[in-house]
Design an enzyme around this catalytic site. Structure first.
Site, PDB file in Angstrom:
ATOM      1  N   ASN B 362       0.659  -1.153   0.115  1.00  0.00           N
ATOM      2  CA  ASN B 362      -0.034   0.093  -0.153  1.00  0.00           C
ATOM      3  C   ASN B 362       0.695   1.264   0.016  1.00  0.00           C
ATOM      4  OD1 ASN B 362      -2.628  -1.195  -0.059  1.00  0.00           O
ATOM      5  ND2 ASN B 362      -2.220  -1.828   2.092  1.00  0.00           N
ATOM      6  N   CYS B 363       2.021   1.455  -0.770  1.00  0.00           N
ATOM      7  CA  CYS B 363       2.717   2.484  -0.957  1.00  0.00           C
ATOM      8  C   CYS B 363       3.420   2.954   0.488  1.00  0.00           C
ATOM      9  CB  CYS B 363       2.104   3.604  -1.535  1.00  0.00           C
ATOM     10  SG  CYS B 363       1.927   3.496  -3.333  1.00  0.00           S
TER      11      CYS B 363
END
Lengths: 142, 408
Positions: B362-363
């Site tokens: 998720n970055c």
């Protein structure tokens, strides 16, 4: 030969290679090539140790974190190409990738247990998983 | 619970889909899409071309959007609003713009929970001038530890950058109090808030919180892709070197081709033709959120999270699922099914239950240091969701042992 319609059997094969991969764990073999297989689209990553002697895959080990599809496809594939030549492996890869993309089973004998991925072609995002380690080996051959 | 689905054309032809990925991007409002289309169909001219009516109309759209944005975050002046292409562009503009102000051995404080957009630009800035990145300590609930922060601040601290809400664990920082701690130590320390995750869900008041800069994207507030904002206090903003040089920002270029003078803010930092059709959509996204009210939106989303929490307990889901953040005050659920890779579960939820969630990192690449795993599944709610969808989600989570069904 494996019965491709026996889904219970196929599921068992896949789960076994996911939960207890036979080629798991690096051995720090001298002269081995170390190749990182890292997905561009998800968090799957593997480190693969490959020993090639006289153009033959003598040993392939891996470790890392990846989904059931990526892990089991790597483990099954590594079993399949062990002691095979680079040339023969190239043929298997060609057939396997075609099978992943289209579901074409005309070369079923060549793929052996990889047929557990018979339905992957219907879920395009999982083709990337099923191809993760295979693409890394392909890069070495090329 | 109000039904907001009618505002989102997403559901028109696929009402069976359950969209739980508002943290990545929110669904798009009908009015936003229509505004973008209207501009493209009926105008399409360059907002720099104010000589004719259509060009002036485009110019007015930007002016209108800027004013609405100013009011939305309670900035003091409209020219403190810089339109960018998104959060990433905003933070790069800021980090790059501060190059002349930051010196070797200065310190930039961030948390390990920042997403890449609020880490890489700072790392790149620090590396380019020999400054240092320091990690801010977190409390057990993942918020910034203000007492520890007091001790971390020093004469070398030049920038503190953190998210108001983290895009993974969803912890909500008390921006006002944290800023107070920093400013009391040294009023010159620059405080930047990454509001990407909170802007569409809770109030961000830049005047009340006294922060110096804030970044976000409009696509996370039911608005268009390709347009974001960098807010900055006027004096500080005016010191930034532009990231892009080009049309619409220069007043004069001398014959010697050396000297030039730039426009004043905001044009000075907005070189090039802006994403004007998206900016037309921005107006509608702000109007929509204003019409519902951020407090209503927040209440709707937190009600969903509370409902989810109750259902988790009722169904003993904790037995086979690890939940990392059920208690944080934002509509994000972060979890892992024990012994199963996230992607297998996201695929299962999609194929069998039409539930759209994210799996993986998720970055937020450094989250491992906080929750002990670098990969997890994230479900994030928006006003487009309802309790029936949570029920379906719970049903799916009860059946995760069938995750391989998607392959056979």
């Amino acid at each position: 030969m494996i019965d491709i319609n026996d889904d219970i059997l196929l599921r068992k094969i896949l789960m076994k290679h996911f939960t207890e991969p036979e080629n798991s764990g690096l051995k720090n073999i001298a002269n081995a090539i170390i190749k990182d297989a890292k997905s561009q689209t998800c968090a799957d990553e593997m480190k693969i140790e490959i020993l090639v002697e006289n153009n033959i895959f003598k040993e392939i080990n891996f470790e890392g974190t990846a989904c059931a599809v990526a892990t089991s496809s790597a483990d099954i594939f590594f079993n399949l190409i062990k002691n095979k030549s680079l040339e023969d492996t190239k043929k298997i890869i060609y057939q396997y990738q075609n099978f992943l993309n289209t579901g074409d089973l005309s070369e079923i004998d060549l793929l052996e247990d990889l047929v557990v991925f018979k339905n992957i072609n219907k879920q395009k995002n999982r083709i990337l998983c099923a191809n993760l380690a295979i693409e890394a080996i392909n890069e070495i051959i090329e | 619970m109000k039904n907001f689905k009618k505002y989102f054309p997403f559901y028109d032809k696929q009402s069976n889909l359950i969209y739980f990925d508002s943290s990545a991007t929110s669904l798009k409002l009908k009015k936003v899409i229509e505004a973008e289309m209207k501009f493209l169909n009926e105008n399409g001219s360059n907002p720099h071309a104010v000589d004719y009516k259509k060009g002036f109309e485009a110019f007015e759209i930007i002016k209108n959007a800027r004013q609405l944005t100013q009011e939305f975050i309670n900035a003091k002046k409209a020219n403190e609003i810089i339109f960018t292409s998104g959060t990433t562009h905003s933070i790069n503009l800021l980090a790059n713009g501060l190059k002349k102000i930051i010196k070797k051995d200065d310190e930039i404080l961030v948390t390990e929970l920042e997403h890449s957009a609020n880490l890489l630009p700072w790392i790149a800035l620090a590396n380019s001038i020999g400054a240092k990145i320091k990690k801010i300590k977190l409390n057990e609930d993942f918020t910034i530890d203000q007492e520890a922060l007091k001790l971390q601040l020093s004469d070398k601290t030049k920038i503190v950058s953190f998210a108001s809400v983290y895009n993974t664990v969803g912890a909500k920082n008390d921006v006002k109090l944290i800023t107070k701690v920093i400013k009391e130590f040294n009023n010159n320390i620059i405080v930047h808030v990454d509001a990407a995750q909170s802007i569409g869900h809770t109030k961000n008041d830049v005047t009340d919180s006294n922060i110096d800069f804030m970044s976000w994207s409009f696509h996370k507030m039911y608005g268009p892709f390709g347009v974001g904002c960098l807010y900055g206090k006027y004096e500080l903003l005016n010191q930034l070197e532009p990231l892009f040089y080009g049309g619409g920002m220069s007043l004069k270029i001398e014959e010697n081709l050396i000297d030039y003078s730039l426009s004043s803010l905001p044009e000075k930092l907005e070189g090039g033709t802006p994403n004007i059709s998206a900016i037309a959509g921005v107006i509608e996204s702000i109007k929509f959120i204003n019409s519902i009210g951020l407090d209503q939106i927040e209440e709707h989303e937190l009600t969903l999270k509370d409902y989810f929490k109750i259902k988790v307990k009722e169904n003993n889901l904790n037995d086979h699922i690890t939940f990392y953040n059920l208690d944080t005050k934002s509509p994000i659920i972060l979890f892992n099914v024990k012994g199963v890779n996230p992607q297998d579960i996201t695929n299962f939820l999609d194929e069998k239950y039409n539930i759209l969630v994210r799996g993986g990192a998720n970055c937020a690449r450094r989250i491992e240091g906080v929750i002990g795993t670098k990969i997890a599944i994230r479900a994030s709610f928006g006003i487009n969701n309802n309790k029936a969808e949570i029920d379906q989600f719970i049903e799916a989570l009860k059946n995760t042992n069938s995750f391989l069904d998607v392959l056979f």
